[in-house]
Design an enzyme around this catalytic site. Structure first.
Site, PDB file in Angstrom:
ATOM      1  CE  LYS A  11       5.629 -23.240  -4.870  1.00  0.00           C
ATOM      2  NZ  LYS A  11       7.084 -23.777  -4.374  1.00  0.00           N
ATOM      3  CG  PHE A  59      12.602 -28.902   1.556  1.00  0.00           C
ATOM      4  CD1 PHE A  59      11.635 -29.001   0.649  1.00  0.00           C
ATOM      5  CD2 PHE A  59      13.971 -28.990   1.216  1.00  0.00           C
ATOM      6  CE1 PHE A  59      11.839 -29.400  -0.424  1.00  0.00           C
ATOM      7  CE2 PHE A  59      14.263 -29.662  -0.022  1.00  0.00           C
ATOM      8  CZ  PHE A  59      12.834 -29.826  -0.988  1.00  0.00           C
ATOM      9  NE  ARG A  87      11.159 -26.284 -13.714  1.00  0.00           N
ATOM     10  CZ  ARG A  87      11.224 -26.709 -12.346  1.00  0.00           C
ATOM     11  NH1 ARG A  87      10.257 -26.939 -11.687  1.00  0.00           N
ATOM     12  NH2 ARG A  87      12.303 -26.735 -11.525  1.00  0.00           N
ATOM     13  CB  THR A  93      14.522 -23.843  -6.446  1.00  0.00           C
ATOM     14  OG1 THR A  93      14.160 -24.678  -7.821  1.00  0.00           O
ATOM     15  CG2 THR A  93      13.793 -24.100  -5.398  1.00  0.00           C
ATOM     16  NE  ARG A 104      10.353 -20.847  -8.147  1.00  0.00           N
ATOM     17  CZ  ARG A 104      10.412 -21.808  -8.280  1.00  0.00           C
ATOM     18  NH1 ARG A 104      11.557 -22.088  -9.035  1.00  0.00           N
ATOM     19  NH2 ARG A 104       9.773 -22.836  -7.784  1.00  0.00           N
ATOM     20  CG  HIS A 117       4.568 -26.565  -8.793  1.00  0.00           C
ATOM     21  ND1 HIS A 117       5.535 -27.222  -8.128  1.00  0.00           N
ATOM     22  CD2 HIS A 117       3.761 -27.201  -9.476  1.00  0.00           C
ATOM     23  CE1 HIS A 117       5.316 -28.690  -8.726  1.00  0.00           C
ATOM     24  NE2 HIS A 117       4.307 -28.382  -9.689  1.00  0.00           N
ATOM     25  CD  GLU A 128       3.153 -31.709 -10.782  1.00  0.00           C
ATOM     26  OE1 GLU A 128       4.156 -32.200 -10.235  1.00  0.00           O
ATOM     27  OE2 GLU A 128       3.103 -30.660 -11.281  1.00  0.00           O
TER      28      GLU A 128
HETATM   29  P1  ADP Z   1      11.143 -26.387  -8.186  1.00  0.00           P
HETATM   30  O1  ADP Z   1       9.863 -25.959  -7.567  1.00  0.00           O
HETATM   31  O2  ADP Z   1      12.201 -25.337  -8.515  1.00  0.00           O
HETATM   32  O3  ADP Z   1      10.801 -27.436  -9.123  1.00  0.00           O
HETATM   33  P2  ADP Z   1      12.099 -28.224  -6.169  1.00  0.00           P
HETATM   34  O4  ADP Z   1      11.318 -29.462  -6.897  1.00  0.00           O
HETATM   35  O5  ADP Z   1      13.467 -28.739  -5.962  1.00  0.00           O
HETATM   36  O6  ADP Z   1      12.230 -27.104  -6.834  1.00  0.00           O
HETATM   37  O7  ADP Z   1      11.494 -28.109  -4.673  1.00  0.00           O
HETATM   38  C1  ADP Z   1      10.097 -27.866  -4.563  1.00  0.00           C
HETATM   39  C2  ADP Z   1       9.565 -27.007  -3.579  1.00  0.00           C
HETATM   40  O8  ADP Z   1      10.300 -27.149  -2.280  1.00  0.00           O
HETATM   41  C3  ADP Z   1      10.552 -25.499  -4.037  1.00  0.00           C
HETATM   42  O9  ADP Z   1       9.771 -24.769  -5.086  1.00  0.00           O
HETATM   43  C4  ADP Z   1      10.318 -24.748  -2.716  1.00  0.00           C
HETATM   44  O10 ADP Z   1       9.224 -24.187  -2.503  1.00  0.00           O
HETATM   45  C5  ADP Z   1      10.681 -26.083  -1.777  1.00  0.00           C
HETATM   46  N1  ADP Z   1      12.097 -26.014  -1.423  1.00  0.00           N
HETATM   47  C6  ADP Z   1      13.166 -26.687  -2.304  1.00  0.00           C
HETATM   48  N2  ADP Z   1      14.162 -26.325  -1.576  1.00  0.00           N
HETATM   49  C7  ADP Z   1      14.165 -25.940  -0.306  1.00  0.00           C
HETATM   50  C8  ADP Z   1      14.949 -25.705   0.931  1.00  0.00           C
HETATM   51  N3  ADP Z   1      16.256 -25.803   0.578  1.00  0.00           N
HETATM   52  N4  ADP Z   1      14.324 -25.193   1.834  1.00  0.00           N
HETATM   53  C9  ADP Z   1      13.180 -24.738   1.895  1.00  0.00           C
HETATM   54  N5  ADP Z   1      12.222 -25.504   0.950  1.00  0.00           N
HETATM   55  C10 ADP Z   1      12.739 -25.630  -0.272  1.00  0.00           C
END
Ligand code: ADP
Length: 140
Positions: A11, A59, A87, A93, A104, A117, A128
């Site tokens: 990212k 978000f 993962r 996350t 992370r 991601h 994707e």
């Molecule tokens: P992951 O990327 O671990 O699979 P999610 O699918 O839940 O997590 O969320 C996608 C992306 O959205 C996260 O990687 C992060 O960049 C963003 N994100 C998730 N939760 C939040 C939050 N509470 N506030 C701001 N951004 C968030």
């Protein structure tokens, strides 16, 4: 266990800090092979399309702005159980919850600007990968 492919994105917070090589080293050390990779700049519309599944989350707008704020490196990782393995290497996350040694834990700046991601299941991985790459670009 089967050989799988998964989509990974380094990212904008990480490309800005010149961390692509360090993050790729973590993937390779974990046995994941980078079989396709390109550095691109997403528009906000493309970010929104990619993250459409999160449209209703509070978000979403912030996430789309962030993903369009600088270059990203999109890549396909291949290996045994690559989806789950990636993962694991990524970590939780929220970097505050991420296990030591994960991408992370070491590099993410916040729950939003969390450096990587990774696809979360076989069907999303396939969709994707197809969003960013043609079959000709995947060289195993
Ligand atoms: P992951 O990327 O671990 O699979 P999610 O699918 O839940 O997590 O969320 C996608 C992306 O959205 C996260 O990687 C992060 O960049 C963003 N994100 C998730 N939760 C939040 C939050 N509470 N506030 C701001 N951004 C968030």
């Amino acid at each position: 266990m089967a050989t799988e492919r998964t989509l990974s994105i380094i990212k904008p917070d990480a490309t800005k800090r010149n961390l692509t090589g360090k993050i790729n080293a973590k993937f390779e050390e974990a046995g994941l092979r980078i079989v396709a990779q390109k550095r691109i700049r997403l528009t906000k519309e493309q970010s929104g399309e990619f993250y459409a599944v999160h449209k209703e989350r509070p978000f979403y707008d912030e996430l789309c702005d962030f993903m369009a704020s600088g270059p990203v490196v999109v890549q396909v990782l291949e290996g045994e159980s690559a989806i789950a393995k990636n993962r694991e290497v990524m970590g939780a996350t929220n970097p505050a919850d991420a296990a030591p040694g994960t991408v992370r834990a070491e590099f993410a700046e916040s729950v939003g600007e969390n450096s990587v991601h990774g696809s979360d299941a076989a069907d999303t991985a396939a969709a994707e990968i197809a969003y960013f790459f043609s079959g000709l670009e995947l060289v195993g």
